[in-house]
Design a protein around this motif. Structure first.
Motif, short mmCIF file in Angstrom:
data_model
loop_
_atom_site.label_atom_id
_atom_site.label_comp_id
_atom_site.label_asym_id
_atom_site.label_seq_id
_atom_site.Cartn_x
_atom_site.Cartn_y
_atom_site.Cartn_z
N CYS A 1 6.78 7.73 -4.55
CA CYS A 1 7.58 7.00 -5.29
C CYS A 1 6.98 6.24 -6.32
O CYS A 1 5.63 6.05 -6.20
CB CYS A 1 8.30 5.94 -4.49
N GLU A 2 7.25 6.52 -7.52
CA GLU A 2 6.51 5.89 -8.72
C GLU A 2 6.87 4.44 -9.21
O GLU A 2 6.09 3.69 -9.97
CB GLU A 2 6.76 6.79 -10.27
N ALA A 3 7.84 3.92 -8.25
CA ALA A 3 7.90 2.20 -8.78
C ALA A 3 6.75 1.46 -8.24
O ALA A 3 5.75 1.67 -7.55
CB ALA A 3 9.07 2.10 -7.68
N GLU A 4 6.63 0.56 -9.24
CA GLU A 4 5.54 -0.20 -9.16
C GLU A 4 5.84 -1.71 -8.36
O GLU A 4 4.98 -2.54 -8.26
CB GLU A 4 5.31 -0.76 -10.81
N ARG B 1 0.75 -1.12 -0.09
CA ARG B 1 -0.01 0.02 0.03
C ARG B 1 1.01 1.32 -0.06
O ARG B 1 1.73 1.25 0.90
CB ARG B 1 -0.69 0.12 1.16
N ARG B 2 0.27 2.39 -0.83
CA ARG B 2 1.11 3.58 -0.49
C ARG B 2 0.80 4.05 0.77
O ARG B 2 -0.15 5.14 0.70
CB ARG B 2 0.94 4.46 -1.71
N SER B 3 1.22 3.65 1.77
CA SER B 3 0.90 4.27 3.05
C SER B 3 2.04 3.96 4.04
O SER B 3 2.88 3.06 3.96
CB SER B 3 -0.24 3.32 4.03
N LEU B 4 1.95 4.95 5.06
CA LEU B 4 2.91 4.91 6.15
C LEU B 4 2.22 3.88 7.27
O LEU B 4 1.26 4.06 7.73
CB LEU B 4 3.28 6.29 6.66
#
Length: 159
Positions: free
Chosen positions: A95-98, A54-57
Motif C-alpha cells: 500500500c502506498e499510503a503514508e 513499519r511495512r511489515s507483517l
C-alpha cells in the motif's frame, strides 16, 4: 549476522499461524532471516500509530496488543485485542499510503516479530500455499471489517 531470539515455543506458535499453516516445512526458517526483527514493548507503549509504522507483517509472540481506531477528538474505538499468534500490519503492506489505519498499543509486556514486506514478497513467490494462506487471511479481514461496520451502523433496536 545477528540471530533472532526465537524460542521453541515461538517457533511452534508461528507454525500454527495462518501464513505457515500447511505450508512447506522449509518456509518457517524464513522468520530467522536477518531482515526479520523482534521487538519488546512495555505496557502502554505504542507499537504502530497513524504516523509511525513499519511495512511489515507483525506476529504477536507474547503479551496482548490493543487495536484502536481514532473516531475524532479524544474518542477511540477498540477494534480488537490481539494475543500470541495473532497478526497485524497487513494494512501497511503493498500500500502506498503514508499513514496507518489504526493504533496498536501493548496492553502488557509483549514481544512482536516483524516480517518485512520484501521478505514476505519472496515467501509468497516461493510458496503457493503461503500465498493462498495470505489471500485467505486478507479475505477474512475484509469480512470482519465489513461485519464490524454493519454492527456499528445497525439501529439499537426495533423502531
Amino acid at each position: 549476522m545477528k540471530r533472532l531470539e526465537l524460542t521453541s515455543a515461538d517457533i511452534l506458535l508461528l507454525s500454527e499461524t495462518f501464513l505457515f499453516k500447511d505450508a512447506e516445512d522449509d518456509l518457517l526458517p524464513t522468520v530467522t532471516d536477518p531482515l526479520c526483527s523482534i521487538s519488546r514493548f512495555k505496557p502502554g507503549e505504542i507499537i504502530f500509530d497513524t504516523q509511525n509504522f513499519r511495512r511489515s507483517l507483525a506476529f504477536v509472540l507474547s503479551g496482548k496488543v490493543a487495536v484502536t481506531k481514532d473516531t475524532g477528538g479524544r474518542k477511540r474505538l477498540l477494534m480488537s485485542v490481539l494475543r500470541p499468534g495473532d497478526v497485524f500490519g497487513a494494512a501497511a503492506l503493498f500500500c502506498e499510503a503514508e499513514t496507518y489505519v489504526t493504533t496498536l498499543t501493548s496492553v502488557g509486556p509483549s514481544r512482536v516479530l516483524f516480517l518485512p514486506d520484501r521478505l514476505l514478497r519472496r515467501l509468497l513467490l516461493f510458496s503457493p500455499v503461503a500465498a493462498e494462506n495470505y489471500l485467505r487471511y486478507l479475505s477474512g479481514r475484509i469480512r470482519f471489517l465489513s461485519e464490524r461496520i454493519d454492527s456499528l451502523a445497525a439501529p439499537d433496536g426495533p423502531g
